[in-house]
Design an enzyme around this catalytic site. Sequence first.
Site, PDB file in Angstrom:
ATOM      1  N   HIS A  53       0.730  -1.193   0.113  1.00  0.00           N
ATOM      2  CA  HIS A  53       0.115  -0.126  -0.161  1.00  0.00           C
ATOM      3  C   HIS A  53       0.736   1.334  -0.129  1.00  0.00           C
ATOM      4  CE1 HIS A  53      -3.609  -2.334   0.358  1.00  0.00           C
ATOM      5  NE2 HIS A  53      -3.182  -2.898   1.577  1.00  0.00           N
ATOM      6  N   ARG A  78       7.319  -5.475   2.855  1.00  0.00           N
ATOM      7  CA  ARG A  78       5.891  -6.232   2.606  1.00  0.00           C
ATOM      8  C   ARG A  78       5.767  -5.958   1.255  1.00  0.00           C
ATOM      9  NH1 ARG A  78       0.103  -5.022   4.973  1.00  0.00           N
ATOM     10  NH2 ARG A  78       0.317  -2.954   3.830  1.00  0.00           N
ATOM     11  N   GLU A 158      -5.282 -12.660   7.163  1.00  0.00           N
ATOM     12  CA  GLU A 158      -6.108 -11.146   7.269  1.00  0.00           C
ATOM     13  C   GLU A 158      -7.514 -11.550   6.375  1.00  0.00           C
ATOM     14  OE1 GLU A 158      -4.079  -7.875   5.476  1.00  0.00           O
ATOM     15  OE2 GLU A 158      -3.230  -9.006   3.861  1.00  0.00           O
ATOM     16  N   ASP A 184      -7.898  -5.604   7.389  1.00  0.00           N
ATOM     17  CA  ASP A 184      -8.693  -6.390   6.550  1.00  0.00           C
ATOM     18  C   ASP A 184      -9.377  -7.623   7.299  1.00  0.00           C
ATOM     19  OD1 ASP A 184      -8.395  -5.635   3.809  1.00  0.00           O
ATOM     20  OD2 ASP A 184      -5.982  -5.976   3.799  1.00  0.00           O
TER      21      ASP A 184
HETATM   22  C1  3PY Z   1      -4.362  -4.618   7.561  1.00  0.00           C
HETATM   23  O1  3PY Z   1      -4.525  -4.116   8.785  1.00  0.00           O
HETATM   24  O2  3PY Z   1      -4.987  -5.214   6.978  1.00  0.00           O
HETATM   25  C2  3PY Z   1      -2.923  -4.553   7.023  1.00  0.00           C
HETATM   26  O3  3PY Z   1      -2.704  -5.021   6.023  1.00  0.00           O
HETATM   27  C3  3PY Z   1      -2.046  -3.529   7.744  1.00  0.00           C
HETATM   28  O4  3PY Z   1      -1.245  -2.704   6.720  1.00  0.00           O
HETATM   29 MG    MG Z   2      -4.318  -5.923   4.915  1.00  0.00          MG
END
Ligand code: 3PY
Ligand code: MG
Length: 264
Positions: A53, A78, A158, A184
């Site tokens: 991101h 990441r 996530e 997420d």
């Molecule tokens: C999330 O909280 O989904 C993340 O990927 C943090 O950047």
């Molecule tokens: Mg995320």
Amino acid sequence: MADRRDVSTAFSLAERLRAGKSAYVGWTGFPDPVFADAVARTALEAVVLDMQHGLIDSGTLVGAIAAIVAAEKPAVVRVPVEDFAMASRALDFGATGIIAPMINSAEDARRFVSFVKYPPRGRRSWGPGRSMVFSGVTQGADYLASADEMTLALAMIETREGLEALDEILAVDGIDGVFVGPNDLCIALTDGRLVDPEAALLDEPLARIVSAAKRAGKISGVFGGRQAARFRALGFDFVSVGFDTGYVAAGVAAMLGGGGGAGY
Ligand code: 3PY
Ligand code: MG
């Protein structure tokens, strides 16, 4: 095997975490090595460079990793979703850990491992030029023998599917641990109704993830902000603390006496 005393401290994160130590780590997606350097020179113990991101491309990544390593801190990257080729490149550039988002199954985890670990665990291709210079491991044979141990493969949990496949993902040889994305995960568990990394509905899954990782003898990490200390108390080993724009905003607010937090 490389003499561990000769390996730069910037490459000791995996060893420290495996020895049961925990770490608070910084986070930035700014496309500027100078900012990565500034984060590395705080009390935080490593820096995550966010290519999912954040605004970092592979050219910027080279300089940002060099800046973090110059501050004797580990650089973790990441990568974008399923961009496992970038994971290999980041390791070659001197990153000591990779966080892969949206790992939903053991199959996803095995594919991730295939790009970040050398045979027999994976199929990482040879070319660790910058990593060898930075780590201080000068012989190819020594690097080959120590790289898998020295570098971390962290699979992001996530999604609902990822949470359901948690034990199988943790069981994949070469996966060193999991890293939770609470935003997420909250979106997934509420079927798109809520994005709140502090939501109480995450408490049970977070506790479950910590125990599953401990049972598997692997590392648990989480993206944290104001909750970083609580996450550490829950048993997470690798806890990120806020991110770039939040650091600037919180610094200004603190200097103006208004308090305020990095938040998310
Ligand atoms: C999330 O909280 O989904 C993340 O990927 C943090 O950047
Ligand atoms: Mg995320």
